[in-house]
Design an enzyme around this catalytic site. Structure first.
Site, PDB file in Angstrom:
ATOM      1  N   GLY A 103       2.750  -1.086   4.271  1.00 30.20           N
ATOM      2  CA  GLY A 103       2.777   0.322   3.907  1.00 30.20           C
ATOM      3  C   GLY A 103       4.198   0.797   3.665  1.00 30.20           C
ATOM      4  N   GLY A 104       4.795   1.421   4.672  1.00 33.14           N
ATOM      5  CA  GLY A 104       6.108   2.051   4.537  1.00 33.14           C
ATOM      6  C   GLY A 104       7.160   1.156   3.898  1.00 33.14           C
ATOM      7  N   SER A 116       3.221  -1.788  10.285  1.00 34.23           N
ATOM      8  CA  SER A 116       4.669  -1.787  10.523  1.00 34.23           C
ATOM      9  C   SER A 116       5.335  -3.136  10.245  1.00 34.23           C
ATOM     10  CB  SER A 116       4.987  -1.313  11.944  1.00 34.23           C
ATOM     11  OG  SER A 116       4.563   0.032  12.120  1.00 34.23           O
ATOM     12  N   GLY A 144       2.157   2.501  10.692  1.00 35.01           N
ATOM     13  CA  GLY A 144       3.069   3.625  10.509  1.00 35.01           C
ATOM     14  C   GLY A 144       3.769   4.069  11.778  1.00 35.01           C
ATOM     15  N   ASN A 170       0.871  -1.180   0.000  1.00 38.47           N
ATOM     16  CA  ASN A 170       0.000   0.000   0.000  1.00 38.47           C
ATOM     17  C   ASN A 170       0.906   1.227   0.000  1.00 38.47           C
ATOM     18  OD1 ASN A 170      -1.803   2.039   0.504  1.00 38.47           O
ATOM     19  ND2 ASN A 170      -2.392   1.326   2.550  1.00 38.47           N
ATOM     20  N   TRP A 171       1.044   1.841  -1.173  1.00 35.23           N
ATOM     21  CA  TRP A 171       1.990   2.961  -1.300  1.00 35.23           C
ATOM     22  C   TRP A 171       1.440   4.246  -0.695  1.00 35.23           C
ATOM     23  CZ3 TRP A 171       3.883   2.381  -7.133  1.00 35.23           C
ATOM     24  CH2 TRP A 171       4.516   1.130  -7.268  1.00 35.23           C
ATOM     25  N   HIS A 215      -9.638   1.156   4.864  1.00 29.59           N
ATOM     26  CA  HIS A 215      -8.354   1.349   5.540  1.00 29.59           C
ATOM     27  C   HIS A 215      -8.551   2.273   6.743  1.00 29.59           C
ATOM     28  CE1 HIS A 215      -4.281   2.617   6.394  1.00 29.59           C
ATOM     29  NE2 HIS A 215      -3.898   1.497   5.805  1.00 29.59           N
ATOM     30  N   GLU A 251      -5.467  -4.863  10.704  1.00 34.51           N
ATOM     31  CA  GLU A 251      -4.465  -3.814  10.885  1.00 34.51           C
ATOM     32  C   GLU A 251      -4.764  -3.050  12.169  1.00 34.51           C
ATOM     33  OE1 GLU A 251      -2.489  -2.739   6.886  1.00 34.51           O
ATOM     34  OE2 GLU A 251      -4.245  -1.484   7.099  1.00 34.51           O
ATOM     35  N   GLU A 261      -6.925   4.692   7.804  1.00 33.75           N
ATOM     36  CA  GLU A 261      -6.754   6.121   7.528  1.00 33.75           C
ATOM     37  C   GLU A 261      -8.026   6.700   6.905  1.00 33.75           C
ATOM     38  OE1 GLU A 261      -3.046   5.553   5.503  1.00 33.75           O
ATOM     39  OE2 GLU A 261      -2.174   5.051   7.443  1.00 33.75           O
TER      40      GLU A 261
HETATM   41  P1  PGA Z   1       2.624   0.491   7.586  1.00 37.24           P
HETATM   42  O1  PGA Z   1       1.169   0.640   6.930  1.00 37.24           O
HETATM   43  O2  PGA Z   1       3.208  -0.807   7.084  1.00 37.24           O
HETATM   44  O3  PGA Z   1       3.385   1.685   7.126  1.00 37.24           O
HETATM   45  O4  PGA Z   1       2.415   0.458   9.071  1.00 37.24           O
HETATM   46  C1  PGA Z   1       0.345  -0.478   6.724  1.00 37.24           C
HETATM   47  C2  PGA Z   1      -0.980  -0.045   6.174  1.00 37.24           C
HETATM   48  O5  PGA Z   1      -1.459   1.032   6.574  1.00 37.24           O
HETATM   49  O6  PGA Z   1      -1.582  -0.722   5.329  1.00 37.24           O
END
Ligand code: PGA
Length: 251
Positions: free
Chosen positions: A234-235, A213, A173, A9-10, A95, A167, A97
């Site tokens: 993500g990251g 993470s 993050g 997930n960019w 998600h 998640e 966010e």
């Molecule tokens: P992260 O994000 O690996 O940067 O914690 C994961 C995600 O939000 O899908």
């Protein structure tokens, strides 16, 4: 046997040149017939160029969100049909966010899940508790609500194109990855809720990814858990080497 999936997930990252280069490096590193499914989810404007960069590879394309509506006066939205035409196989829905920053409701998420599956996409449905919910012992209640509200009304065939991503919001993050035991406990509980609501057969065939993470160092321990079927990253998906190391950790 449930098929494993690692999806990157960019988020709102990469320039167009970076997106093309990253997709090309992931496609080259994954090879022609990986034993695990791999997907990347770039920002909307990069979907078509990234689809080009992935052409002929085993890496699938996904979008980070999708509209609940098929077409019309919905400024800023992107329909499931548009995503399919852009080359997407997957859409991420719900998600954290989008739930917590943008304010998406359980009912909107249910509509998006339906719209995406009806159009023919595969859905990666995200769910998970906040730190406050975990500290107050509300995890199981949160999972129950999220599983019930997001998946109400799906057909068996549609469940076959669904993936859940657990998640925990406190792990996204933050660099604070859930331990393998915490992930396993949550995944087993989510699977049990799905079984009690929609049946054992659907639950046992449903891939449940861990996200929050994930790094090359933590991936193998997480993916070794019996109910963890891969990851939503993500990251660490923004660097091809690290992402490919996470893909290899599933194998
Ligand atoms: P992260 O994000 O690996 O940067 O914690 C994961 C995600 O939000 O899908």
């Amino acid at each position: 046997m449930r098929r494993k999936l690692v999806a990157g997930n960019w988020k709102m990252n990469t320039t167009l040149a970076e997106a093309r280069a990253l997709a090309g490096a992931v496609a080259a590193g994954v090879g022609a017939s990986p034993s695990v499914d791999v997907a990347v989810c770039p920002p909307y404007p990069w979907l078509v160029p990234v689809a080009d960069a992935l052409k002929g590879s085993a890496v699938a394309l996904g979008a980070q969100d999708v509209s609940a509506e098929p077409k019309g006066a919905f400024t800023g939205e992107v329909s499931p049909g548009m995503l399919l035409e852009a080359g997407c196989r997957y859409a991420i829905v719900g998600h954290s966010e989008r739930r917590h920053v943008i304010g998406e409701s359980d009912s909107l998420i249910n509509h998006k899940v339906h719209a995406a599956l009806e159009a023919g996409l595969h859905v990666i449905l995200c769910m998970g508790e906040t730190l406050a919910e975990r500290d107050r012992g509300l995890m199981e209640r949160v999972f129950q609500r999220q599983v019930y509200s997001a998946l109400a009304g799906l057909t068996d065939e549609q469940f076959g194109r669904l993936v859940i991503a657990y998640e925990p919001v406190w792990a996204i993050g933050t660099g604070r990855t859930a331990t393998p035991d915490q992930a396993q406990e949550a995944h087993a509980f989510v699977r049990a809720r799905v079984a009690s609501l929609y049946g054992e057969k659907i639950a046992s065939g449903l891939p449940i990814l861990y996200g929050g993470s994930v790094t090359p160092d933590t991936a193998a321990g997480l993916f070794a858990q019996p109910d963890v079927d891969g990851g939503l990253v993500g990251g660490a998906s923004l660097k091809a080497d690290g992402f490919l190391a996470i893909v290899r950790a599933v194998v």
